[in-house]
Motif scaffolding. Sequence first.
Motif, mmCIF file in Angstrom:
data_model
loop_
_atom_site.group_PDB
_atom_site.id
_atom_site.type_symbol
_atom_site.label_atom_id
_atom_site.label_comp_id
_atom_site.label_asym_id
_atom_site.label_seq_id
_atom_site.Cartn_x
_atom_site.Cartn_y
_atom_site.Cartn_z
ATOM 1 N N THR A 1 0.868 -1.184 0.000
ATOM 2 C CA THR A 1 0.000 0.000 0.000
ATOM 3 C C THR A 1 0.908 1.239 0.000
ATOM 4 N N LEU B 1 2.176 7.594 -0.230
ATOM 5 C CA LEU B 1 3.159 8.626 -0.558
ATOM 6 C C LEU B 1 4.587 8.101 -0.493
ATOM 7 N N GLY B 2 4.721 6.810 -0.212
ATOM 8 C CA GLY B 2 6.040 6.174 -0.224
ATOM 9 C C GLY B 2 6.899 6.464 0.992
ATOM 10 N N ASP C 1 6.843 5.240 4.167
ATOM 11 C CA ASP C 1 7.339 4.049 4.879
ATOM 12 C C ASP C 1 8.389 3.327 4.034
ATOM 13 N N GLU D 1 1.083 0.351 -5.844
ATOM 14 C CA GLU D 1 0.018 1.341 -5.652
ATOM 15 C C GLU D 1 -1.032 1.165 -6.752
ATOM 16 N N ARG D 2 -2.319 1.158 -6.349
ATOM 17 C CA ARG D 2 -3.368 0.907 -7.337
ATOM 18 C C ARG D 2 -4.093 2.173 -7.795
ATOM 19 N N ASP E 1 -3.120 -3.568 -8.394
ATOM 20 C CA ASP E 1 -3.704 -3.988 -7.122
ATOM 21 C C ASP E 1 -2.843 -5.091 -6.513
ATOM 22 N N SER E 2 -2.408 -4.869 -5.285
ATOM 23 C CA SER E 2 -1.535 -5.843 -4.617
ATOM 24 C C SER E 2 -2.165 -7.221 -4.534
ATOM 25 N N ASP F 1 -0.612 -0.941 4.929
ATOM 26 C CA ASP F 1 -1.064 0.262 5.640
ATOM 27 C C ASP F 1 -2.224 0.846 4.850
ATOM 28 N N ASP G 1 -10.341 1.784 1.936
ATOM 29 C CA ASP G 1 -9.933 0.527 1.281
ATOM 30 C C ASP G 1 -10.776 -0.616 1.848
HETATM 31 C C1 LIG Z 1 -2.652 4.950 4.074
HETATM 32 S S1 LIG Z 1 -2.004 5.015 2.445
HETATM 33 C C2 LIG Z 1 -0.383 4.350 2.650
HETATM 34 C C3 LIG Z 1 0.623 5.342 3.166
HETATM 35 C C4 LIG Z 1 2.043 4.830 3.086
HETATM 36 N N1 LIG Z 1 2.283 3.792 4.072
HETATM 37 C C5 LIG Z 1 3.055 5.951 3.239
HETATM 38 O O1 LIG Z 1 4.001 5.803 4.047
HETATM 39 O O2 LIG Z 1 2.942 6.973 2.523
HETATM 40 C C6 LIG Z 1 -2.823 3.677 1.635
HETATM 41 C C7 LIG Z 1 -2.489 3.565 0.134
HETATM 42 O O3 LIG Z 1 -2.593 2.180 -0.228
HETATM 43 C C8 LIG Z 1 -3.214 2.080 -1.487
HETATM 44 N N2 LIG Z 1 -3.854 0.737 -1.519
HETATM 45 C C9 LIG Z 1 -4.817 0.247 -0.710
HETATM 46 N N3 LIG Z 1 -5.128 -1.024 -1.022
HETATM 47 C C10 LIG Z 1 -4.330 -1.360 -2.075
HETATM 48 C C11 LIG Z 1 -4.175 -2.546 -2.849
HETATM 49 N N4 LIG Z 1 -4.943 -3.631 -2.652
HETATM 50 N N5 LIG Z 1 -3.254 -2.539 -3.845
HETATM 51 C C12 LIG Z 1 -2.494 -1.440 -4.087
HETATM 52 N N6 LIG Z 1 -2.593 -0.278 -3.397
HETATM 53 C C13 LIG Z 1 -3.499 -0.227 -2.389
HETATM 54 C C14 LIG Z 1 -4.208 3.233 -1.505
HETATM 55 O O4 LIG Z 1 -4.546 3.583 -2.838
HETATM 56 C C15 LIG Z 1 -3.404 4.333 -0.780
HETATM 57 O O5 LIG Z 1 -2.657 5.106 -1.680
#
Ligand SMILES: C[S@@+](CC[C@H](N)C(=O)[O-])C[C@H]1O[C@@H](n2cnc3c(N)ncnc32)[C@H](O)[C@@H]1O
Length: 194
Positions: A43, A46-47, A49, A64-65, A100-101, A116, A142
Amino acid sequence: MLKCSFIEGPILHRLKYGKGRGQNLSKAVGMKFNKNREIVDATAGLGHDAFMLASLGANVTLIERSKTMYKLLQEGILEAKSFGGEISKIISRMDLIFGDSKNIIPNLSPQIILIDTMYQERKKTALVKSNMRMVREIVGSDPDYLELIDIALINASNRVVIKQPIHAEKINHAKPCSHKILGKTIRYDVYMKT
Ligand SMILES: C[S@@+](CC[C@H](N)C(=O)[O-])C[C@H]1O[C@@H](n2cnc3c(N)ncnc32)[C@H](O)[C@@H]1O
């Protein structure tokens, strides 16, 4: 306006001045004993983590989806690559994938997966940082996060780490986590596989 930047703002500040930066995150993914971890950030957002983990030595695959978030990440990564020095070295350990992961993870044979998802807010608290509020406006919530956890648990060989706000309700999941790492505002639920 929401921007993804690794060369300015909070992430750079954390990298330069954050004492014990990302300590709980690095503990949760098991970097204490092995700095050369291969981690899938399922997830990416913003990258932040992923960047923190890469700054500690891990190789991170970011997924990222959301098209908008993916484009922001791409721009941030490109900008940081041309910045040179330590920042470029960190960025070279980050590999971004669009999609999508839930579909991508089964093709990656990952060691460690970090999840996350957008926290399902019950009350309108002021706790959600403004950047994350803007991410929420773009991606929504999500609702499929339990499905993502299931797929991660099947495919990770070492562990799955779920990041949540400290007061988030217990994840309604059949399997209890192996241990938790608690910080002031963040909680990591760790599901060990080995
Ligand atoms: C809370 S943010 C993550 C913040 C990230 N940990 C950071 O440090 O910036 C959640 C992100 O996960 C993405 N996301 C949620 N479920 C996903 C999935 N199944 N596959 C890919 N991306 C996903 C969402 O689109 C969102 O951009």
